[in-house]
Design an enzyme around this catalytic site. Sequence first.
Site, PDB file in Angstrom:
ATOM      1  N   ASP A 282     -19.545  -1.319  79.498  1.00 50.24           N
ATOM      2  CA  ASP A 282     -20.764  -1.489  80.288  1.00 50.24           C
ATOM      3  C   ASP A 282     -20.646  -2.519  81.398  1.00 50.24           C
ATOM      4  OD1 ASP A 282     -20.552  -3.691  78.642  1.00 50.24           O
ATOM      5  OD2 ASP A 282     -22.317  -3.248  77.451  1.00 50.24           O
TER       6      ASP A 282
ATOM      7  N   ASP B 130     -12.543  -4.025  77.983  1.00 56.66           N
ATOM      8  CA  ASP B 130     -13.236  -3.682  79.212  1.00 56.66           C
ATOM      9  C   ASP B 130     -12.512  -4.318  80.402  1.00 56.66           C
ATOM     10  OD1 ASP B 130     -14.986  -3.164  81.268  1.00 56.66           O
ATOM     11  OD2 ASP B 130     -16.784  -3.705  80.150  1.00 56.66           O
TER      12      ASP B 130
ATOM     13  N   HIS C 256     -10.033 -11.279  67.359  1.00 57.14           N
ATOM     14  CA  HIS C 256     -11.129 -10.592  66.654  1.00 57.14           C
ATOM     15  C   HIS C 256     -10.828  -9.111  66.485  1.00 57.14           C
ATOM     16  CE1 HIS C 256     -15.442  -9.706  65.716  1.00 57.14           C
ATOM     17  NE2 HIS C 256     -15.130  -8.537  66.288  1.00 57.14           N
ATOM     18  N   GLU C 257     -10.420  -8.451  67.560  1.00 57.77           N
ATOM     19  CA  GLU C 257     -10.200  -7.002  67.497  1.00 57.77           C
ATOM     20  C   GLU C 257      -9.023  -6.643  66.586  1.00 57.77           C
ATOM     21  OE1 GLU C 257     -12.425  -5.072  68.548  1.00 57.77           O
ATOM     22  OE2 GLU C 257     -13.528  -6.619  69.671  1.00 57.77           O
TER      23      GLU C 257
ATOM     24  N   HIS D 250     -10.213  -6.030  63.178  1.00 58.98           N
ATOM     25  CA  HIS D 250     -10.704  -4.666  62.971  1.00 58.98           C
ATOM     26  C   HIS D 250      -9.544  -3.693  62.766  1.00 58.98           C
ATOM     27  CE1 HIS D 250     -14.825  -5.598  63.556  1.00 58.98           C
ATOM     28  NE2 HIS D 250     -14.780  -5.793  64.868  1.00 58.98           N
TER      29      HIS D 250
ATOM     30  N   MET E 133     -14.292 -13.093  62.840  1.00 61.59           N
ATOM     31  CA  MET E 133     -14.904 -11.776  62.748  1.00 61.59           C
ATOM     32  C   MET E 133     -16.412 -11.786  62.968  1.00 61.59           C
ATOM     33  SD  MET E 133     -12.250 -10.082  62.621  1.00 61.59           S
ATOM     34  CE  MET E 133     -13.118  -8.515  62.715  1.00 61.59           C
TER      35      MET E 133
END
Length: 370
Positions: free
Chosen positions: A230, A250, A278-279, A282, A296
């Site tokens: 976005d 992004d 952080h990613e 995941h 996280m």
Amino acid sequence: MRFQLFAIAVLLLLESPSISAILLPNISSIPPGFLPNVTAPAWDSFKKFLGCRPGEKFNGLAKIKQYFHYFGYIPNSPSNFTDDFDDVLESALRTYQQNFNLKVTGELDQQTLNKIVQPRCGNADIINGTTTMNSGKWTAFNTTSPFHTVGHYSFFPGNPPPRWPDSKRDLTYSFWPGNGLTDQDKSVFTRAFARWSTVIPMTFTETDSFNSDIRIGFFSGDHGDGEPFDGVLGTLAHAFSPPSGLLHLDSEEEWVVSGDVSTSSILSAVDLESVVVHEIGHLLGLGHSSIEEAIMYPSISSRTRKVELAQDDIEGIQKLYGKNPNYNGSSPLTPAIQERETNGGQYVHSLPSWLLISLLMPVGFFSLLF
């Protein structure tokens, strides 16, 4: 057949226009007139909803319902959201406030709006109707998909929760060629991976082949995986649960590669390593945590650096993969993590609007296929 599809996807990717990152020296020394115009952060307009309460109607309130739907707080989406502050929005707000340890009011108060407009991870807080946070508890909207949560950390849905198999303890990772990242850019990811391998018996090795276990790329807008970006701030990045291996960032963010992000003259500057750490959580199977100190935790303010794993992160990831035998809870950081660039701040800077090129559908086809 799979190999043929892979070969076709690679060819299409190579023919696609590339989105590269612009690197600038310490941005505080660059005259503002030479910087591209930065649009307002994605959710800045939400501030006008301050004080909205159940039963009221406010022009544009449908957009904040879309926000809560995107992050899983409104599970069933009507064809069109209304601008009414209805029971659905109040319920979503109460769950959100509980997840983020805010005072549960069911209203759009200042504390709640301050948290909502913060940039954050694009992964949902609630998946398949079950919250992943809630301070170590779980709340099921349905009973068909229990979310496994222990302590404050959480895992993706599944019984057992998804993780990389025991045969995959040296994961390979690669970068989408169209981004043209430099070695300095890539070193950020090396350090981020090392933070996790310090505490679990797993290693990460970069490879030139984009057919690797983990595939990393900077994209803008709708890039074909169903999770569009976005622009400035808003959602910064997202990653998918094992064994997908997809990590997308992004490309329109003001990414800080090195230097002190807190002193940046750009209010929307984002520390790349903080988001990548952080990613990776995941990618390894961790969901979001309600502990603000944890890696996280879903949100991170601009011009903020947060790269150290908290105890909550360590306990969660070791629950999935076990403990690195060389980690004793107080081991010094690995050399890869200790390495820091000191010769001025460098930025992966957003492209001027007239240079931004949208990704073609083959990129989405490739991402969904692999």
